[in-house]
Design an enzyme around this catalytic site. Structure first.
Site, PDB file in Angstrom:
ATOM      1  N   ALA A 143      -5.098   2.567  -0.222  1.00 13.34           N
ATOM      2  CA  ALA A 143      -5.115   1.792  -1.466  1.00 13.34           C
ATOM      3  C   ALA A 143      -5.639   0.383  -1.207  1.00 13.34           C
ATOM      4  CB  ALA A 143      -3.718   1.745  -2.083  1.00 13.34           C
ATOM      5  N   ASP A 144      -5.216  -0.222  -0.109  1.00  9.98           N
ATOM      6  CA  ASP A 144      -5.737  -1.534   0.273  1.00  9.98           C
ATOM      7  C   ASP A 144      -7.237  -1.476   0.524  1.00  9.98           C
ATOM      8  OD1 ASP A 144      -3.570  -3.275   0.169  1.00  9.98           O
ATOM      9  OD2 ASP A 144      -2.901  -2.805   2.197  1.00  9.98           O
ATOM     10  N   LEU A 145      -7.657  -0.520   1.337  1.00 10.29           N
ATOM     11  CA  LEU A 145      -9.061  -0.452   1.725  1.00 10.29           C
ATOM     12  C   LEU A 145      -9.970  -0.178   0.530  1.00 10.29           C
ATOM     13  CD1 LEU A 145      -8.615   1.551   5.032  1.00 10.29           C
ATOM     14  CD2 LEU A 145      -9.265  -0.845   4.825  1.00 10.29           C
TER      15      LEU A 145
ATOM     16  N   GLY B 215     -10.252  -3.167  -1.635  1.00 10.72           N
ATOM     17  CA  GLY B 215     -11.228  -4.079  -1.040  1.00 10.72           C
ATOM     18  C   GLY B 215     -12.655  -3.686  -1.361  1.00 10.72           C
TER      19      GLY B 215
ATOM     20  N   ASP C 152       0.814  -1.217   0.000  1.00  9.53           N
ATOM     21  CA  ASP C 152       0.000   0.000   0.000  1.00  9.53           C
ATOM     22  C   ASP C 152       0.845   1.263   0.000  1.00  9.53           C
ATOM     23  OD1 ASP C 152      -2.903   1.268   0.864  1.00  9.53           O
ATOM     24  OD2 ASP C 152      -1.234   2.254   1.896  1.00  9.53           O
TER      25      ASP C 152
END
Length: 406
Positions: free
Chosen positions: A178-180, A183, A146
């Site tokens: 970026a991860d969230l 998702g 991320d």
């Protein structure tokens, strides 16, 4: 009846982007089976402290990071590096509607757990791969993190204090955005694929990349660049086109003042007993304030320091000037609106007591998300799932345990 209680998901993900997607589906009722490495599990189980504590204060091995992204799931431990482990996961996939994975590009093919292999077992499977850079392109083989993606994707170039100022320089977000957001985009993609399958009977492959999402998240800033060709600069907590529209330090903490028009500016400086600023031709209009921000903002900063946060917010809200505090997390979870909206939930944990988590923020009148199950212990549901879903008997399970397959 939950909206997705007819859907079963095989979760082959770890850390954040994939687990966040799977947790969101689980919140709406999907049966999510999380596959983890025997003896180790998801990397985030060990990303502490802090850890969940039992009612007597004993710290467990359940890290808060792991707890944040894994409620409403069942944990099954399987070593996919063994032929028998691969067979078990393939059998589980045949009983699932959706597979979500975040292995490196091509890694699952050698285990027979890639899309083509599982589609041969279940033709209508929906298979979502989440990687740093996608399944193709020159960066496809790179590991994606991320922090790196926030920099590479341009986010950090527009976040942080302006160059030349105190603390100037690029800054990452305080959470792994970026991860969230990957998702969340992946959740949308899975739901869209499910809707398509209901109409056509056709499954499909989903290719999600953190970098793609980070670039898409630039939103209006990205569109501004494409329209103008001008590279945007960092403004910290200020606004490029509106002054004052930023944070200020009061006598006991920080507040945000978001003046949207000249009338609001006049009210702001009147409350601060600096009425003359609204009459000064350098500050009377927003375009003038933007041109003279370097002169005006230090004056306003001195003005704001004369009162407390509470005093400023009460006076500004009463006058209709948009404002708010910059809360720490203790203040966030004590905030009356956050409390009223029930954003903190308590779920009974199998180790005893209740674990505190943040509620899914979606509100729906007929099919709301629900926090039903605490994040599972490592392998908590291995026996139940293999017995009830795949028909394994006690002797088979004992043999698999002895071989360290489960």
């Amino acid at each position: 009846m939950a909206a997705l209680d007819h859907i079963r998901v095989l979760d082959l993900t770890r850390v954040l982007a994939g687990p966040w997607c799977a947790q969101t589906l689980a919140d709406f009722g999907a049966d999510v089976i999380k596959i983890e490495r025997p003896g180790a599990g998801d990397d985030t189980r060990h990303w502490g402290p802090p850890y969940f504590r039992t009612p007597d204060g004993t710290a467990t091995r359940e890290a808060a990071y792991y707890l944040a992204a894994n409620r409403n799931k069942r944990s099954v431990t399987v070593d996919i590096g063994t032929p028998e482990g691969q067979r078990i996961v393939s059998e589980l996939a045949a009983e699932c509607d959706v597979v979500i994975e975040n292995y490196k590009v091509g890694q699952l093919k050698k285990y027979g757990l890639d899309y083509a292999s599982l589609k041969a077992i279940r033709p209508d499977i929906i298979y979502c791969s989440i990687t740093g850079f996608g399944q193709d392109g020159p960066y496809a083989a790179r590991a994606g993190y991320d922090f790196i993606v926030q920099g590479l994707g341009g986010f950090m170039s527009i976040t942080g204090e302006a160059d030349g100022g105190l603390g100037g320089g690029p800054q990452k977000a305080g959470v792994a955005i970026a991860d969230l957001m990957t998702g969340m985009y992946a959740t949308t993609a899975v739901l869209t694929a499910l809707a398509h399958r209901e109409r056509t009977g056709e499954g499909q492959y989903i290719d999600m990349a953190l970098l793609d999402v980070q670039v898409a998240m630039l939103a209006n800033v990205g569109a501004n660049f494409l329209a103008s060709g001008e590279v945007p600069r960092r403004w910290g907590n200020a606004h490029a086109n509106i002054v004052p529209y930023q944070s200020f330090e009061a006598s006991d903490g920080w507040i945000i003042v978001a003046v949207g028009n000249d009338g609001q500016f006049r009210k702001f400086v009147q409350i601060g007993e600096r009425e003359e600023l609204a009459e000064d031709e350098r500050f009377a209009t927003n375009p003038a304030r933007v041109r003279h921000r370097d002169t005006l903002v230090p004056i306003l900063a001195d003005m704001v320091r004369t009162r407390t946060r509470h005093q400023w917010i009460a006076l500004l809200e009463d006058a209709g000037v948009p404002c708010g505090p910059i809360n720490d997390l203790a203040e966030v979870f004590d905030n009356e609106q956050v409390v009223a909206r029930g954003m903190r939930v308590e779920i009974d944990h199998s180790l005893g007591g209740a674990v505190s988590l943040v509620r899914n923020p979606i509100r729906m009148s007929a099919t709301p998300p629900e926090a039903r199950l605490a994040p599972p212990l490592l392998g908590e549901h291995t026996e139940h799932v293999l017995k009830n879903l795949l028909g394994y008997d006690d002797s088979a399970l004992e043999r698999l345990r002895a071989a360290a397959v489960i």
